[in-house]
Structure formats: structure tokens, C-alpha cells
Design a protein around this motif. Structure first.
Motif, PDB file in Angstrom:
ATOM      1  N   ARG A 129       0.828  -1.202   0.000  1.00 46.45           N
ATOM      2  CA  ARG A 129       0.000   0.000   0.000  1.00 46.45           C
ATOM      3  C   ARG A 129       0.869   1.260   0.000  1.00 46.45           C
ATOM      4  O   ARG A 129       1.893   1.318   0.665  1.00 46.45           O
ATOM      5  CB  ARG A 129      -0.891  -0.014   1.240  1.00 46.45           C
ATOM      6  N   TYR A 130       0.455   2.238  -0.795  1.00 44.66           N
ATOM      7  CA  TYR A 130       1.102   3.542  -0.753  1.00 44.66           C
ATOM      8  C   TYR A 130       0.050   4.606  -1.011  1.00 44.66           C
ATOM      9  O   TYR A 130      -1.083   4.309  -1.393  1.00 44.66           O
ATOM     10  CB  TYR A 130       2.250   3.639  -1.767  1.00 44.66           C
ATOM     11  N   TYR A 131       0.390   5.864  -0.772  1.00 47.55           N
ATOM     12  CA  TYR A 131      -0.562   6.959  -0.905  1.00 47.55           C
ATOM     13  C   TYR A 131      -0.122   7.903  -2.011  1.00 47.55           C
ATOM     14  O   TYR A 131       1.064   8.146  -2.201  1.00 47.55           O
ATOM     15  CB  TYR A 131      -0.672   7.734   0.410  1.00 47.55           C
ATOM     16  N   ARG A 132      -1.106   8.440  -2.720  1.00 48.34           N
ATOM     17  CA  ARG A 132      -0.826   9.405  -3.787  1.00 48.34           C
ATOM     18  C   ARG A 132      -1.830  10.547  -3.664  1.00 48.34           C
ATOM     19  O   ARG A 132      -3.012  10.318  -3.429  1.00 48.34           O
ATOM     20  CB  ARG A 132      -0.980   8.724  -5.142  1.00 48.34           C
ATOM     21  N   GLY A 133      -1.352  11.778  -3.775  1.00 55.76           N
ATOM     22  CA  GLY A 133      -2.235  12.925  -3.617  1.00 55.76           C
ATOM     23  C   GLY A 133      -2.350  13.752  -4.876  1.00 55.76           C
ATOM     24  O   GLY A 133      -1.493  13.700  -5.753  1.00 55.76           O
ATOM     25  N   THR A 134      -3.424  14.526  -4.963  1.00 54.60           N
ATOM     26  CA  THR A 134      -3.602  15.514  -6.017  1.00 54.60           C
ATOM     27  C   THR A 134      -4.568  16.576  -5.508  1.00 54.60           C
ATOM     28  O   THR A 134      -5.236  16.388  -4.490  1.00 54.60           O
ATOM     29  CB  THR A 134      -4.097  14.877  -7.329  1.00 54.60           C
ATOM     30  N   GLY A 135      -4.637  17.700  -6.200  1.00 57.04           N
ATOM     31  CA  GLY A 135      -5.463  18.810  -5.757  1.00 57.04           C
ATOM     32  C   GLY A 135      -6.945  18.615  -6.000  1.00 57.04           C
ATOM     33  O   GLY A 135      -7.357  17.839  -6.858  1.00 57.04           O
ATOM     34  N   ASP A 141     -20.620  19.826  -9.362  1.00 59.75           N
ATOM     35  CA  ASP A 141     -21.026  18.505  -8.891  1.00 59.75           C
ATOM     36  C   ASP A 141     -20.242  18.030  -7.679  1.00 59.75           C
ATOM     37  O   ASP A 141     -20.184  16.840  -7.403  1.00 59.75           O
ATOM     38  CB  ASP A 141     -20.879  17.481 -10.025  1.00 59.75           C
ATOM     39  N   GLY A 142     -19.628  18.945  -6.940  1.00 56.85           N
ATOM     40  CA  GLY A 142     -18.842  18.563  -5.779  1.00 56.85           C
ATOM     41  C   GLY A 142     -17.369  18.829  -6.005  1.00 56.85           C
ATOM     42  O   GLY A 142     -16.987  19.599  -6.875  1.00 56.85           O
ATOM     43  N   TYR A 143     -16.531  18.182  -5.226  1.00 56.71           N
ATOM     44  CA  TYR A 143     -15.089  18.371  -5.338  1.00 56.71           C
ATOM     45  C   TYR A 143     -14.527  17.484  -6.436  1.00 56.71           C
ATOM     46  O   TYR A 143     -14.862  16.308  -6.523  1.00 56.71           O
ATOM     47  CB  TYR A 143     -14.414  18.058  -4.006  1.00 56.71           C
ATOM     48  N   GLN A 144     -13.653  18.079  -7.259  1.00 57.97           N
ATOM     49  CA  GLN A 144     -13.119  17.389  -8.425  1.00 57.97           C
ATOM     50  C   GLN A 144     -11.621  17.609  -8.539  1.00 57.97           C
ATOM     51  O   GLN A 144     -11.088  18.582  -8.014  1.00 57.97           O
ATOM     52  CB  GLN A 144     -13.823  17.920  -9.684  1.00 57.97           C
ATOM     53  N   THR A 145     -10.943  16.702  -9.223  1.00 52.47           N
ATOM     54  CA  THR A 145      -9.502  16.838  -9.409  1.00 52.47           C
ATOM     55  C   THR A 145      -9.196  17.518 -10.736  1.00 52.47           C
ATOM     56  O   THR A 145     -10.056  17.616 -11.616  1.00 52.47           O
ATOM     57  CB  THR A 145      -8.799  15.464  -9.397  1.00 52.47           C
ATOM     58  N   GLY A 146      -7.965  17.959 -10.871  1.00 51.26           N
ATOM     59  CA  GLY A 146      -7.545  18.577 -12.126  1.00 51.26           C
ATOM     60  C   GLY A 146      -7.491  17.594 -13.273  1.00 51.26           C
ATOM     61  O   GLY A 146      -7.438  17.989 -14.437  1.00 51.26           O
TER      62      GLY A 146
END
Length: 200
Positions: A129-135, A141-146
């Protein structure tokens, strides 16, 4: 309605400043995205308004909060949705939620304020398991990524999810040229459109 104010942070990644929206609380309950099932593998996510919120929640190690937040800032610099006019950006992301930016070639455009960041729990080929982030950006329609993804909810578990490609797209998507959003393209897409044209 959440209050937001903008502040300028200096990133070590770009050596330049960018504007980020500081929320009174972390992005709240995600909206169900009816198309998410068709958008490939879904991953469990955590979403936060800022780095301190991530560390305070203590859901993941502080070092992973740092790494995910740094990646969110890097993605914001490279993949934030771009609009040719402030009014078009605000139609999608709300009045007062868009700021001017300058392209490397000297041109100008508008992007929505970064409203927080999302961290996905990924598995590598070996099952680690590992974690990856983005803005994250506020949209109709709510929160969305780039990268075009919308947060959803797995009603079986109650956990917030997003498609893997919406947080960690393949190189073919990541390296594609950013598309400038115009009023015509926004209307034809029914609102928010990721710069590289896929959802999830």
C-alpha cells in the motif's frame, strides 16, 4: 455555505507562489458520481483542506501527508483546469474562486483556487500500500480533481472513493497538452471539464 479566503503559499517544488483556498473545514461529504462505476478501478480516499488538517486527522502517517500535499501542489501548477476568461471559470467554480495565472509563453489564463487535496490509497504490483495525492477544486457537482475526477461514495462501506486515473493518471494523460476551456466548451460539457477530457 462555507467561507473561504485565499492565501499565498510558496512551494519548494516550483520556487514560486500559488493561491490556495483555505476552508473552515475539510472538503465534506462527497457527492455520488453516477458515472464512477464505468471509470475503472475505484480507490479509497481521504480529503483535506490543508496539510495541517491531514496531520491532525492522524489517518495516515505525517510523511505521507507531506508527500501527498507536495504532489497536489505540483499537479495544481501543471494540471489545474484552465479558462480563457474569469467569468467562464466562475460559472463553473463559483464567484471569487478563480485567479489569473501566466503561462510560460507569457499568455494569461484563469484557474480555480485549490480548495484542498485528496489522498488515494493505492496498491503497487506487489500488493504493498502507498498513498498518492492531487489537488481538489470546487465544481458544480462537488469536489473534483484537475485530471477530471469527481469524488464519490461507496455506499456499502460509507467510504469516499475516486477513480484511480483521476488521482494518478497514466503518462499519456499526464503529459498531454492542457486544453483551454472556453464558454462554448464549458456549456457543451455541462460545466466542469477536466483539462484532458476524462472523468471519474
Amino acid at each position: 455555505m462555507k467561507r473561504s479566503s485565499s492565501l499565498t503559499l510558496t512551494t519548494m517544488l516550483a520556487g514560486a507562489s500559488l493561491t490556495i483556498a483555505a476552508c473552515d473545514d475539510a472538503p465534506a461529504a462527497a457527492n455520488w458520481n453516477k458515472n464512477s462505476v464505468a471509470q475503472g478501478e475505484q480507490v479509497e480516499t481521504f480529503q483535506y483542506a490543508d496539510l495541517d488538517s491531514c496531520k491532525t486527522a492522524n489517518a495516515i502517517p505525517d510523511a505521507d501527508c507531506d508527500a501527498a500535499y507536495a504532489k497536489a501542489l505540483e499537479d495544481n501548477d501543471k494540471s489545474a483546469p484552465r479558462f480563457e476568461a474569469q467569468a467562464t471559470c466562475e460559472e463553473t467554480h463559483g464567484v471569487g474562486n478563480c485567479v489569473p495565472r501566466t503561462a510560460s509563453n507569457g499568455g494569461s489564463f484563469f484557474t480555480p483556487l485549490l480548495a484542498g487535496f485528496v489522498i488515494g490509497q493505492m496498491l503497487d504490483g506487489g500488493g504493498n500500500r502507498y498513498y498518492r495525492g492531487t489537488g481538489l477544486y470546487r465544481g458544480r457537482d462537488g469536489y473534483q480533481t484537475g485530471w477530471g475526477g469527481t469524488l464519490g461514495r461507496d455506499y456499502a462501506t460509507g467510504r469516499t472513493t475516486i477513480s484511480r486515473q483521476s488521482i494518478d493518471p497514466p503518462d499519456s494523460i499526464r503529459q498531454a497538452p492542457q486544453r483551454m476551456q472556453t464558454r462554448t466548451s464549458v456549456v457543451s460539457r455541462g460545466g466542469f471539464g477536466g483539462g484532458r477530457g476524462f472523468g471519474g
